[in-house]
Design a protein around this motif. Sequence first.
Motif, short mmCIF file in Angstrom:
data_model
loop_
_atom_site.label_atom_id
_atom_site.label_comp_id
_atom_site.label_asym_id
_atom_site.label_seq_id
_atom_site.Cartn_x
_atom_site.Cartn_y
_atom_site.Cartn_z
N MET A 193 0.85 -1.17 0.00
CA MET A 193 0.00 0.00 0.00
C MET A 193 0.90 1.24 0.00
O MET A 193 1.91 1.28 0.70
N THR A 194 0.53 2.22 -0.79
CA THR A 194 1.23 3.50 -0.82
C THR A 194 0.20 4.61 -0.68
O THR A 194 -0.81 4.61 -1.37
N LYS A 195 0.49 5.56 0.23
CA LYS A 195 -0.41 6.70 0.46
C LYS A 195 0.42 7.97 0.58
O LYS A 195 1.46 7.99 1.24
N GLU A 196 -0.07 9.05 -0.06
CA GLU A 196 0.56 10.35 0.10
C GLU A 196 0.37 10.83 1.53
O GLU A 196 -0.65 10.55 2.15
N LEU A 197 1.34 11.58 2.02
CA LEU A 197 1.23 12.20 3.34
C LEU A 197 0.64 13.59 3.14
O LEU A 197 1.31 14.50 2.66
N ALA A 198 -0.61 13.74 3.49
CA ALA A 198 -1.34 14.99 3.24
C ALA A 198 -0.68 16.20 3.88
O ALA A 198 -0.71 17.29 3.32
N ASN A 199 -0.07 16.03 5.04
CA ASN A 199 0.55 17.16 5.74
C ASN A 199 2.03 17.33 5.42
O ASN A 199 2.69 18.19 6.00
N VAL A 200 2.57 16.51 4.50
CA VAL A 200 3.98 16.62 4.10
C VAL A 200 4.03 16.57 2.57
O VAL A 200 4.16 15.49 1.98
N PRO A 201 3.89 17.72 1.91
CA PRO A 201 3.86 17.76 0.44
C PRO A 201 5.07 17.06 -0.19
O PRO A 201 6.20 17.23 0.25
N GLY A 202 4.79 16.24 -1.20
CA GLY A 202 5.85 15.55 -1.94
C GLY A 202 6.31 14.25 -1.32
O GLY A 202 7.16 13.57 -1.89
N LYS A 203 5.78 13.89 -0.17
CA LYS A 203 6.20 12.64 0.51
C LYS A 203 5.05 11.64 0.54
O LYS A 203 3.88 12.00 0.51
N GLU A 204 5.43 10.36 0.59
CA GLU A 204 4.45 9.29 0.70
C GLU A 204 5.01 8.18 1.59
O GLU A 204 6.22 8.13 1.84
N VAL A 205 4.11 7.33 2.06
CA VAL A 205 4.49 6.17 2.84
C VAL A 205 4.11 4.93 2.04
O VAL A 205 3.01 4.84 1.49
N THR A 206 5.05 3.99 1.95
CA THR A 206 4.77 2.70 1.33
C THR A 206 4.93 1.64 2.40
O THR A 206 5.93 1.64 3.14
N MET A 207 3.96 0.74 2.49
CA MET A 207 4.01 -0.36 3.46
C MET A 207 4.08 -1.67 2.67
O MET A 207 3.26 -1.91 1.77
N LEU A 208 5.08 -2.49 2.99
CA LEU A 208 5.31 -3.74 2.28
C LEU A 208 5.39 -4.91 3.25
O LEU A 208 5.93 -4.76 4.35
N SER A 209 4.94 -6.05 2.80
CA SER A 209 5.17 -7.29 3.51
C SER A 209 6.24 -8.03 2.71
O SER A 209 6.09 -8.24 1.50
N VAL A 210 7.33 -8.42 3.37
CA VAL A 210 8.44 -9.10 2.69
C VAL A 210 8.59 -10.49 3.28
O VAL A 210 8.56 -10.66 4.50
N GLN A 211 8.75 -11.47 2.40
CA GLN A 211 8.99 -12.84 2.85
C GLN A 211 10.32 -13.31 2.29
O GLN A 211 10.57 -13.16 1.08
N TYR A 212 11.16 -13.84 3.16
CA TYR A 212 12.41 -14.48 2.74
C TYR A 212 12.21 -15.98 2.81
O TYR A 212 11.87 -16.51 3.86
N ALA A 213 12.45 -16.65 1.72
CA ALA A 213 12.47 -18.11 1.74
C ALA A 213 13.68 -18.56 2.56
O ALA A 213 14.61 -17.76 2.79
N PRO A 214 13.71 -19.80 3.02
CA PRO A 214 14.90 -20.27 3.74
C PRO A 214 16.17 -20.02 2.93
O PRO A 214 16.22 -20.30 1.73
#
Length: 102
Positions: free
Chosen positions: A1-22
């Motif tokens: 998911m990626t969302k712009e930061l309304a109170n910080v122009p030009g910035k956004e937050v991206t949230m990722l789930s990462v899986q490492y195989a063995p």
Amino acid sequence: MTKELANVPGKEVTMLSVQYAPGAADPVHRHNAAAFVYVLEGSIVMQMKGGKKMTLHPGQTFYEDPHGVHLVGKNASDTVPAKFLVFLIKEKDAPVLVPVTE
């Protein structure tokens, strides 16, 4: 998911789930973002350039500076998968990961 930061122009937050195989590992990279890591399952090994290598377990966290180079990012186990969340605060539309060759 990626969302712009309304109170910080030009910035956004991206949230990722990462899986490492063995036994899986990332290439050397940077994010050009403030990266916050939270381990969900398994154990991971992380190291930033100039920092100590550390093994993290479920519930533990890790931070990557926007100017830092991520030297080690790997699963600590050759038999058990690992899973973690990553929150990136970055410039709008900037890439999530940038390979580094030094």
